[in-house]
Write an enzyme that holds these catalytic residues in place. Structure first.
Site, PDB file in Angstrom:
ATOM      1  N   ASP A  72      -2.454   5.470  -0.268  1.00  0.00           N
ATOM      2  CA  ASP A  72      -2.276   6.284   0.920  1.00  0.00           C
ATOM      3  C   ASP A  72      -3.525   6.121   1.766  1.00  0.00           C
ATOM      4  OD1 ASP A  72      -0.201   7.962   2.040  1.00  0.00           O
ATOM      5  OD2 ASP A  72      -1.724   9.530   2.102  1.00  0.00           O
ATOM      6  N   ARG A 181      -8.573  -1.038   2.880  1.00  0.00           N
ATOM      7  CA  ARG A 181      -7.591  -1.443   1.851  1.00  0.00           C
ATOM      8  C   ARG A 181      -8.222  -2.474   0.909  1.00  0.00           C
ATOM      9  NH1 ARG A 181      -3.877  -1.608   5.120  1.00  0.00           N
ATOM     10  NH2 ARG A 181      -3.189   0.482   4.592  1.00  0.00           N
TER      11      ARG A 181
HETATM   12  P1  IMP Z   1       0.546   5.861   4.928  1.00  0.00           P
HETATM   13  O1  IMP Z   1      -0.618   5.509   4.073  1.00  0.00           O
HETATM   14  O2  IMP Z   1       1.697   4.923   4.717  1.00  0.00           O
HETATM   15  O3  IMP Z   1       0.907   7.304   4.852  1.00  0.00           O
HETATM   16  O4  IMP Z   1       0.121   5.527   6.412  1.00  0.00           O
HETATM   17  C1  IMP Z   1      -0.592   6.443   7.192  1.00  0.00           C
HETATM   18  C2  IMP Z   1      -0.703   5.997   8.611  1.00  0.00           C
HETATM   19  O5  IMP Z   1      -1.845   5.167   8.726  1.00  0.00           O
HETATM   20  C3  IMP Z   1       0.449   5.221   9.224  1.00  0.00           C
HETATM   21  O6  IMP Z   1       0.584   5.637  10.565  1.00  0.00           O
HETATM   22  C4  IMP Z   1      -0.024   3.797   9.173  1.00  0.00           C
HETATM   23  O7  IMP Z   1       0.519   3.026  10.210  1.00  0.00           O
HETATM   24  C5  IMP Z   1      -1.519   3.969   9.351  1.00  0.00           C
HETATM   25  N1  IMP Z   1      -2.240   2.928   8.656  1.00  0.00           N
HETATM   26  C6  IMP Z   1      -2.256   2.695   7.313  1.00  0.00           C
HETATM   27  N2  IMP Z   1      -3.022   1.644   7.045  1.00  0.00           N
HETATM   28  C7  IMP Z   1      -3.489   1.185   8.237  1.00  0.00           C
HETATM   29  C8  IMP Z   1      -4.310   0.095   8.594  1.00  0.00           C
HETATM   30  O8  IMP Z   1      -4.763  -0.711   7.760  1.00  0.00           O
HETATM   31  N3  IMP Z   1      -4.570  -0.039   9.905  1.00  0.00           N
HETATM   32  C9  IMP Z   1      -4.084   0.801  10.848  1.00  0.00           C
HETATM   33  N4  IMP Z   1      -3.310   1.827  10.581  1.00  0.00           N
HETATM   34  C10 IMP Z   1      -3.000   2.019   9.275  1.00  0.00           C
END
Ligand code: IMP
Length: 199
Positions: A72, A181
């Site tokens: 996450d 990440r």
């Molecule tokens: P989740 O981890 O899938 O809940 O994502 C959370 C939010 O962060 C989402 O809007 C994703 O698009 C954004 N997000 C996650 N990883 C990245 C990244 O590496 N770059 C930009 N936005 C990110």
């Protein structure tokens, strides 16, 4: 030597692609949810990144067993009290629209607020039934507007420290060498590397 099999509990194709690039090891075999026949979403009902990462990994482990990890990620802007944080995906509303989310952050910073920010990723691994967490951070700042068209999510407005371009401008290869990440996945890899010798 038999590779280590791991399920990556995500339905996000962008994340899968990045993780496949970051963890490209012949001793590691990462299976997508699609590959293991998983259908449907997992509700992220936690109030922290750690809780949400664990919710996703546990949902898959409880149904399928095996070794599984999830992640996450949140964008944390210091002058906004670390928002959007755990609400990063739905910051501008339930439609989870990247453009609207970025516009909201940009408009909240328009009153001359400090633009220092970071991405934070939490990886939750369930390994032989035990839960472990790994964290990855990348510091930077929010750009004055959206720039670049690579990457995903908030990449067009995030400039990593030491760069003058956004993640969406520098592209996948460079992003994946320094990102939140990448750093979290290096923790996972360091944990797994000694396990392979025992196989
Ligand atoms: P989740 O981890 O899938 O809940 O994502 C959370 C939010 O962060 C989402 O809007 C994703 O698009 C954004 N997000 C996650 N990883 C990245 C990244 O590496 N770059 C930009 N936005 C990110």
């Amino acid at each position: 030597m038999k590779p280590i099999d791991l399920i990556f509990a995500t339905g996000n194709d962008h994340k899968s692609k990045e993780v496949a690039q970051i963890l490209d090891q012949d001793w590691l075999h990462i299976k997508s949810l699609k590959a293991v026949g998983w259908v449907g979403d997992i509700a992220e009902t936690g109030t922290t990144l750690e809780e949400n990462a664990l919710i996703k990994a546990r949902a898959v482990y409880n149904k399928l067993g095996g070794n599984v990890f999830s992640e996450d990620t949140g964008l944390e802007v210091i002058s906004l009290g670390m928002a959007p944080g755990v609400y990063t995906a739905r910051y501008a509303g339930p439609e989870r629209d990247a453009q609207l989310n970025m516009s909201k952050v940009l408009s909240e910073l328009s009153a001359g607020k400090a633009r220092t920010a970071r991405f934070r990723t939490i990886v939750a691994l369930i390994w032989e039934g035990k839960e472990l967490l790994f964290e990855g951070l990348v510091n930077g700042q929010i750009a004055s507007g959206m720039m670049g068209n690579q990457g995903f999510g908030y990449d067009p407005i995030f400039i990593p420290y030491g760069y003058d371009k956004t993640f969406a401008q520098i592209g996948d290869q460079e992003k994946n060498a320094i990102s939140h990440r990448y750093r979290a996945m290096m923790g996972l890899k360091k944990f797994l590397a000694p396990k392979r010798k025992k196989r």
